[in-house]
Scaffold this active site. Sequence first.
Site, PDB file in Angstrom:
ATOM      1  N   SER A 150       0.858  -1.177   0.000  1.00  0.00           N
ATOM      2  CA  SER A 150       0.000   0.000   0.000  1.00  0.00           C
ATOM      3  C   SER A 150       0.894   1.227   0.000  1.00  0.00           C
ATOM      4  O   SER A 150       1.708   1.409   0.903  1.00  0.00           O
ATOM      5  CB  SER A 150      -0.888  -0.036   1.250  1.00  0.00           C
TER       6      SER A 150
ATOM      7  N   LYS B 158      -0.987  -0.836  -4.458  1.00  0.00           N
ATOM      8  CA  LYS B 158      -2.219  -0.105  -4.122  1.00  0.00           C
ATOM      9  C   LYS B 158      -1.839   1.336  -3.850  1.00  0.00           C
ATOM     10  O   LYS B 158      -0.947   1.604  -3.041  1.00  0.00           O
ATOM     11  CB  LYS B 158      -2.860  -0.768  -2.900  1.00  0.00           C
ATOM     12  N   LEU B 159      -2.502   2.246  -4.542  1.00  0.00           N
ATOM     13  CA  LEU B 159      -2.245   3.670  -4.330  1.00  0.00           C
ATOM     14  C   LEU B 159      -3.331   4.245  -3.450  1.00  0.00           C
ATOM     15  O   LEU B 159      -4.520   4.068  -3.708  1.00  0.00           O
ATOM     16  CB  LEU B 159      -2.251   4.430  -5.667  1.00  0.00           C
ATOM     17  N   LYS B 160      -2.909   4.959  -2.430  1.00  0.00           N
ATOM     18  CA  LYS B 160      -3.865   5.704  -1.624  1.00  0.00           C
ATOM     19  C   LYS B 160      -4.277   6.929  -2.446  1.00  0.00           C
ATOM     20  O   LYS B 160      -3.402   7.609  -3.009  1.00  0.00           O
ATOM     21  CB  LYS B 160      -3.206   6.141  -0.312  1.00  0.00           C
TER      22      LYS B 160
ATOM     23  N   ASP C 185      -7.245   3.128  -3.186  1.00  0.00           N
ATOM     24  CA  ASP C 185      -8.027   3.129  -1.944  1.00  0.00           C
ATOM     25  C   ASP C 185      -8.353   4.565  -1.544  1.00  0.00           C
ATOM     26  O   ASP C 185      -7.454   5.351  -1.240  1.00  0.00           O
ATOM     27  CB  ASP C 185      -7.199   2.443  -0.839  1.00  0.00           C
TER      28      ASP C 185
ATOM     29  N   ASN D 217     -10.325   5.446   1.081  1.00  0.00           N
ATOM     30  CA  ASN D 217     -10.597   5.602   2.521  1.00  0.00           C
ATOM     31  C   ASN D 217     -11.757   6.568   2.803  1.00  0.00           C
ATOM     32  O   ASN D 217     -11.636   7.481   3.625  1.00  0.00           O
ATOM     33  CB  ASN D 217      -9.335   6.030   3.282  1.00  0.00           C
TER      34      ASN D 217
ATOM     35  N   GLU E 243     -11.128   0.758  -3.831  1.00  0.00           N
ATOM     36  CA  GLU E 243     -11.458   0.389  -2.443  1.00  0.00           C
ATOM     37  C   GLU E 243     -12.115   1.553  -1.713  1.00  0.00           C
ATOM     38  O   GLU E 243     -11.612   2.684  -1.734  1.00  0.00           O
ATOM     39  CB  GLU E 243     -10.153  -0.025  -1.750  1.00  0.00           C
TER      40      GLU E 243
ATOM     41  N   ASP F 212     -14.010  -1.896   2.360  1.00  0.00           N
ATOM     42  CA  ASP F 212     -13.121  -2.083   3.508  1.00  0.00           C
ATOM     43  C   ASP F 212     -13.894  -1.588   4.743  1.00  0.00           C
ATOM     44  O   ASP F 212     -14.616  -2.371   5.390  1.00  0.00           O
ATOM     45  CB  ASP F 212     -11.812  -1.296   3.269  1.00  0.00           C
TER      46      ASP F 212
ATOM     47  N   LYS G 299     -10.348  -7.565   7.135  1.00  0.00           N
ATOM     48  CA  LYS G 299      -9.420  -7.218   8.222  1.00  0.00           C
ATOM     49  C   LYS G 299     -10.046  -7.738   9.501  1.00  0.00           C
ATOM     50  O   LYS G 299     -11.157  -7.333   9.858  1.00  0.00           O
ATOM     51  CB  LYS G 299      -9.281  -5.698   8.338  1.00  0.00           C
TER      52      LYS G 299
ATOM     53  N   GLY H  50      -4.457  -4.657   5.609  1.00  0.00           N
ATOM     54  CA  GLY H  50      -3.406  -4.436   6.605  1.00  0.00           C
ATOM     55  C   GLY H  50      -3.730  -3.208   7.429  1.00  0.00           C
ATOM     56  O   GLY H  50      -4.449  -2.308   6.965  1.00  0.00           O
TER      57      GLY H  50
HETATM   58  O1  SMG Z   1      -0.568  -2.561   6.748  1.00  0.00           O
HETATM   59  O2  SMG Z   1       0.103  -2.330   4.711  1.00  0.00           O
HETATM   60  C1  SMG Z   1      -0.587  -1.983   5.660  1.00  0.00           C
HETATM   61  C2  SMG Z   1      -1.485  -0.796   5.496  1.00  0.00           C
HETATM   62  C3  SMG Z   1      -2.446  -1.010   4.396  1.00  0.00           C
HETATM   63  O3  SMG Z   1      -3.445   0.857   3.349  1.00  0.00           O
HETATM   64  C4  SMG Z   1      -3.465   0.095   4.286  1.00  0.00           C
HETATM   65  N1  SMG Z   1      -4.384   0.181   5.266  1.00  0.00           N
HETATM   66  O4  SMG Z   1      -7.587   1.463   4.443  1.00  0.00           O
HETATM   67  O5  SMG Z   1      -6.627  -0.311   3.834  1.00  0.00           O
HETATM   68  C5  SMG Z   1      -6.612   0.727   4.476  1.00  0.00           C
HETATM   69  C6  SMG Z   1      -5.425   1.169   5.294  1.00  0.00           C
HETATM   70  C7  SMG Z   1      -5.807   1.424   6.713  1.00  0.00           C
HETATM   71  C8  SMG Z   1      -4.709   1.918   7.573  1.00  0.00           C
HETATM   72  S1  SMG Z   1      -4.107   3.426   7.067  1.00  0.00           S
HETATM   73  C9  SMG Z   1      -3.149   4.138   8.307  1.00  0.00           C
HETATM   74 MG    MG Z   2      -8.640   0.431   2.890  1.00  0.00          MG
END
Ligand code: SMG
Ligand code: MG
Length: 382
Positions: free
Chosen positions: A148, A174-176, A202, A204, A227, A252, A276, A304
Amino acid sequence: MKITGVELRTIRMPLKSPFETSFGVESDRVAVLIRVIGTVQTHEHQAVEVQGWGECVAMEQPLYSSEYAHAAADVLRRFLIPMLLAESAAGREVTAELIGPLLRAVIGHRMAKAALEMAVLDAQLRGSGQSLASYFGATRSTVDSGVSVGIQPSIQALLDVVGNYLAEGYVRIKLKIKPGWDVAPVEAVRGRFGDLVPLQVDGNAAYTLADARVLRQLDQYDLLLLEQPLPEDDIRQHAELARLIRTPICLDESVISVRAAADAIAMRACQVINIKAGRVGGYLNARRIHDLCLANGIPVWCGGMVETGLGRAANAALAALEGFSLPGDVSASDRFYDQDITRAFTLDDGQIAVPTGPGLGVEPIQDVLDDCTVTTEWLQAT
Ligand code: SMG
Ligand code: MG
């Protein structure tokens, strides 16, 4: 198992580099760890002491979800751990399978409950000598590792970071994303690394249905999935968005329980689910969502939460189940940490090895753990 006592610990671990998402920037991982101590009966009716570790995935601030580390510690200290201790003090056998029903009266606080269940499960499996992967019924010995990638200060910085992860062997990127950092970074990564790199994004929960036009522009980049673009409690609107775009939607944050997963599938709000354990109240519920999705033809992958090696070990075991058909966010320890509190998980040909030892198959290295410990307290039956 009979519970002797529970240790509640708060740790703070520095991240190698700040991790930016649509909801904020993280520079340290503050986490709550649980160590359960108890005794199990051997076949020869001897009591042996066992311990088990749990990691609470709640973040320092309530930005990913309403839970946060100190609140998790508080609800554990005040309610959840005393409920467990009282059950054991009453002479009743405590097992991981009973934790969910035992704590059901407490509303929410799924990440806190999950951590306690994880610790009991680890202790119980260490007592019986079974690995977590074997307990789950896992079918693989290694799992595909995706990474990520946080929001970067510039497109150039993003291309450098992604290039490094691909060189390390990560099999999926995966790109935020967030409003204003979405189409351009995807276009740039596709332009530089080609159409064959498995790529997903993602949001969020940072978008609204009014952003459908922007999100539809992502359709041209052949992403594996988009996502959680919309807020946690917007399952119905995800179903509407799914009708407006071609990119498969993955939920998610919205999937907080087995029921929420069933609702999302029935409403066609997603074509993929990110599982998760912390978000759904524990690994047993995570396993149930896996089974539900497998039966409904919904691919899943393991999310994660910037876990230490403890949570990473459990995630690798979960991701080894048959229905986890997409690479997850189970990356190597050095994705986030220079020094993990357990032996490091490493990337080998794009794969993470699933631990084979009893329980989690890993444990904290005492002096490393001590170095990042902020507080420790011990709770036992009164
Ligand atoms: O553990 O590699 C990891 C983080 C993966 O992007 C990740 N998690 O929304 O999926 C999600 C985020 C939640 C935590 S972001 C601080
Ligand atoms: Mg996510």
